[in-house]
Design an enzyme around this catalytic site. Structure first.
Site, short mmCIF file in Angstrom:
data_model
loop_
_atom_site.label_atom_id
_atom_site.label_comp_id
_atom_site.label_asym_id
_atom_site.label_seq_id
_atom_site.Cartn_x
_atom_site.Cartn_y
_atom_site.Cartn_z
N ASP B 111 0.88 -1.01 0.08
CA ASP B 111 -0.05 -0.06 0.04
C ASP B 111 0.85 1.21 -0.11
O ASP B 111 1.73 1.29 0.75
CB ASP B 111 -0.83 0.01 1.35
N HIS B 118 -3.36 13.71 0.60
CA HIS B 118 -3.80 13.18 1.80
C HIS B 118 -2.56 12.96 2.89
O HIS B 118 -2.62 13.03 3.81
CB HIS B 118 -3.91 11.56 1.35
N ARG B 127 0.54 14.51 13.33
CA ARG B 127 1.69 15.10 13.99
C ARG B 127 1.43 16.57 14.18
O ARG B 127 2.05 17.58 13.57
CB ARG B 127 2.77 14.87 13.15
N GLU B 184 -10.75 4.22 3.33
CA GLU B 184 -9.77 5.07 2.60
C GLU B 184 -10.08 4.55 1.03
O GLU B 184 -9.88 3.28 0.68
CB GLU B 184 -8.23 4.50 2.81
N GLU B 186 -9.05 4.12 -2.68
CA GLU B 186 -7.64 4.01 -3.14
C GLU B 186 -7.94 3.25 -4.57
O GLU B 186 -8.83 2.87 -4.93
CB GLU B 186 -6.65 3.16 -2.42
N ASP B 216 -9.12 0.72 1.61
CA ASP B 216 -8.33 0.25 2.70
C ASP B 216 -8.87 0.72 3.90
O ASP B 216 -8.27 1.48 4.80
CB ASP B 216 -7.08 0.86 2.45
N ARG B 220 -8.41 4.56 13.02
CA ARG B 220 -7.16 5.57 13.34
C ARG B 220 -6.78 5.73 14.82
O ARG B 220 -5.73 6.06 15.14
CB ARG B 220 -8.03 6.85 13.33
N GLN B 223 -4.28 2.92 14.81
CA GLN B 223 -3.07 3.21 14.12
C GLN B 223 -2.30 4.52 15.09
O GLN B 223 -0.89 4.48 14.86
CB GLN B 223 -3.56 4.08 12.80
N LYS B 236 -4.84 -1.72 9.96
CA LYS B 236 -5.22 -2.05 8.55
C LYS B 236 -5.38 -3.52 8.05
O LYS B 236 -6.01 -3.70 7.39
CB LYS B 236 -3.99 -1.43 7.75
N THR B 240 -9.20 -5.50 3.94
CA THR B 240 -8.83 -4.61 2.69
C THR B 240 -10.03 -5.19 1.57
O THR B 240 -9.81 -6.00 1.18
CB THR B 240 -7.40 -4.76 2.31
N THR B 327 -4.65 6.62 -0.24
CA THR B 327 -5.56 7.41 -0.03
C THR B 327 -5.71 8.48 -1.22
O THR B 327 -4.78 9.31 -1.47
CB THR B 327 -6.02 8.01 0.95
N GLU B 341 -9.79 12.98 6.71
CA GLU B 341 -9.62 14.06 5.80
C GLU B 341 -11.02 15.16 5.63
O GLU B 341 -11.16 16.07 6.02
CB GLU B 341 -9.20 14.14 4.56
#
Lengths: 395, 395
Positions: B111, B118, B127, B184, B186, B216, B220, B223, B236, B240, B327, B341
């Site tokens: 991936d 993204h 962050r 996500e 993709e 995907d 969160r 993660q 993840k 999928t 993504t 997002e």
């Protein structure tokens, strides 16, 4: 000479009986055998069961723990009862005449990071001035998925990877052969019986078939540049070598020990009632010189905890899925399971038998990882070696 | 009514011809078909070639680009030449009568994280106060390996994962169902012809067979806690989802566009002489409401660059290996390819058709991703949808 006259100190005696896949020149296709001393017992004819005529252990592994125990008992009986000598000798081939193959068809491959000494050393070296262990480390066995398609059998040469690397004092990355190529001595576990449901810690032995050795070749310069924020990728994906013999869990009863004390106590789904630490003594040789003695018993997270964690989110498993422990290291410098630790990031090179020094692997270097474990009554059993030689990078 | 009377605006007309694997109730085992309108052409009888009687595309994909083109031409001829009507009609089944299966047996799954919008949004949210893009991001397509064994076909329900999560104001993690479950959107690429050697950017079309859609699914909260330092793992690996129809590269000639301008220029092994950006217009529906329109053309790294990067270190590839774009997002808020997002980390919930609001996915929610692409002459072709409904976590 047959297995009956094997040296009494063999690491591959009747207490071991590891499984592998072999073929003979001009003979039948690859099939399942058991190693006894320096011989291989061809299981399909010896046991009269076609599942061992398959070119991998996968079908046999999928039959489950009761069947694994039954087969192990039957092999022990064949090899110890003189009345079976005729059957056995007809199915016994010298190891030296056999070509070995990958013992199982790899499914998904997860590599953990379960040894505290290694994780802390790597943290100090990759994040100077930062925390040695990330805040999550003692709460869960950190892991990531590796590349299954580049799992290779011991003995397969390993071409030096190319890729991007950027020194801290450079503005931009450059492309070329890795300059900081390393090995990682690890212990691998293969799943025999898959599961659609999470596997509790205590169900470990129902699912994991056996144990082998892994060299998780690693490019430290590629790794340092590429790993943020999604972890290692090209630094690991070029090759992962595995040993040819899978030691069944039942052979490791005498090796089971309590893992290191847990502080803090892990969450209940990771609580380990049964002791699944394993007292495997690893040795790493670089061009023949013994450079490290990593003690697997020092690994913080057990394989049972790794499997429980890996599946607790609902991830399913299949026969042939494998996972590795992460680099095995101990508190002493000569117990480091990789050059990153043994040379402290390259700052303190090792001296080899021929007087040359190594911060990182050079072309032509050969790394061999072996291990033994207690087998009861003061005896030990051996793992097959995992070895590999570095070839020059593609030009 | 047959394919000949299909509505002229079909997204699955003669310019598309995507491949899939299907079976019929009480019929033969799964086999390869091509979608035309709302019909499936059963290729083994139509073309008289047993490779299409296989339960996956893998064997056909391994035959290589010249054969792919030849088969596509032959199918086009069959479907457009009235003289072939008898052959075609004998091998044509209504889509509504077919059960669809995973179109290929997945090998390794990588991936990527190739969309700048993204990556920067995720950086800002994961962050806060730090850099939006890591320093490596514009130099290489960042990627990681995902779990192949949990790739599921569109329509398969997805059980909410459980795991560890720790809020910044908590001292220790807790265990339970994910509270920040996300999708996500993709785009996926499947390798038909594997390679033992690095695949240059310009050889992309010799190796990649076709394109499909990927969800995907991502947790969160898991993660955020688990990902340092080795990247996402349980966040993840639970599932999928992939769409059932693989659109061949040849069908996407009219969708090829130049990717966004590169700054800085990538290293030579990533230089893209041919334009492999793809103008796919994605749509994401949550419980029926259109919540996002991610523009794939905005993706910074092309699939050709991803494959070149993935193999430049010597990693080999096999038929059935797949990789996903990461993504897909665009500059506008409603172009975000995930809830992270679209709701800005949960801070700005979406309102759905029934008036309810969503920061993250709730049990019972259904996510459907679709896409179209230019097919020449003002027409468009469609991808099969990838859809999935969230089931409650295991208790």
């Amino acid at each position: 000479m047959t297995w009956l006259e094997r040296p009494p100190d063999s690491l591959f005696g009747i207490a071991n009986l590891p499984y592998g896949v072999f073929s003979l020149a001009g003979g039948q296709p690859p099939r399942v055998g058991v190693r006894i001393g320096d011989w291989i017992l061809d299981l399909a004819p010896a046991l009269g069961d076609d599942v061992f005529g398959e070119p991998s252990l996968n079908a046999f592994m999928a039959q489950g723990r009761a069947r694994w125990s039954e087969v192990r008992s039957r092999i022990t009986e064949l090899l110890t009862g003189p009345q079976h000598r005729r059957i056995v000798e007809a199915a016994l081939f010298p190891l030296s005449q056999a070509r070995l193959h990958l013992p199982f068809v790899p499914g998904d491959y997860v590599d953990f990071f379960g040894n505290e000494y290694h994780a802390a050393n790597a943290g100090r070296l990759f994040r100077p001035g930062g925390e040695a262990l990330t805040p999550n480390w003692k709460h869960l066995p950190i892991g990531y998925h590796g590349r299954s398609g580049t799992i290779v059998l011991s003995g397969t040469p390993v071409t030096r990877p190319r890729g991007q690397r950027k020194a801290p004092d450079q503005d931009a990355p450059t492309f070329g052969p890795s300059r900081r190529l390393d090995f990682e001595a690890e212990v691998g576990f293969v799943i025999g019986v898959g599961s659609a449901d999470p596997v509790p810690v205590d169900d470990f032995a129902e699912h994991v078939f056996g144990v082998f050795l892994v060299n998780d070749w690693s490019s430290r310069d590629l790794q340092a540049w590429e790993s943020r924020p999604l972890g290692p990728f090209l630094a690991k994906s070029f090759a992962t070598s595995v040993s040819p013999w899978v030691v069944p869990l039942d052979a490791l009863d005498h090796a089971r020990v309590s893992p290191p004390p847990r502080d803090p106590e892990p969450l209940p789904y990771l609580a380990d009632a049964e002791k699944w630490g394993l007292d495997l003594a690893l040795q790493v040789r670089l061009n023949g010189r013994l450079v490290a003695r990593p003690p697997f018993a020092a690994t913080y997270w057990t394989a049972a905890q790794m499997l429980a964690h890996m599946t607790v989110n609902g991830a399913t498993t299949r026969p042939g899925d494998l996972f590795a422990s992460g680099t095995v290291s101990g508190p002493d410098r000569d117990q480091g399971g990789c050059l990153l630790e043994l040379t402290w990031g390259g700052a303190e090179p090792l001296t080899l038998a021929d007087g040359s020094v190594r911060s990182w692997l050079e072309d032509g270097d050969e790394v061999t990882i072996s291990a033994t474990a207690p087998a009861g009554g003061g005896t030990r059993l051996g793992f097959g070696e995992v070895t590999g030689q570095i070839l020059p990078a593609l030009s």
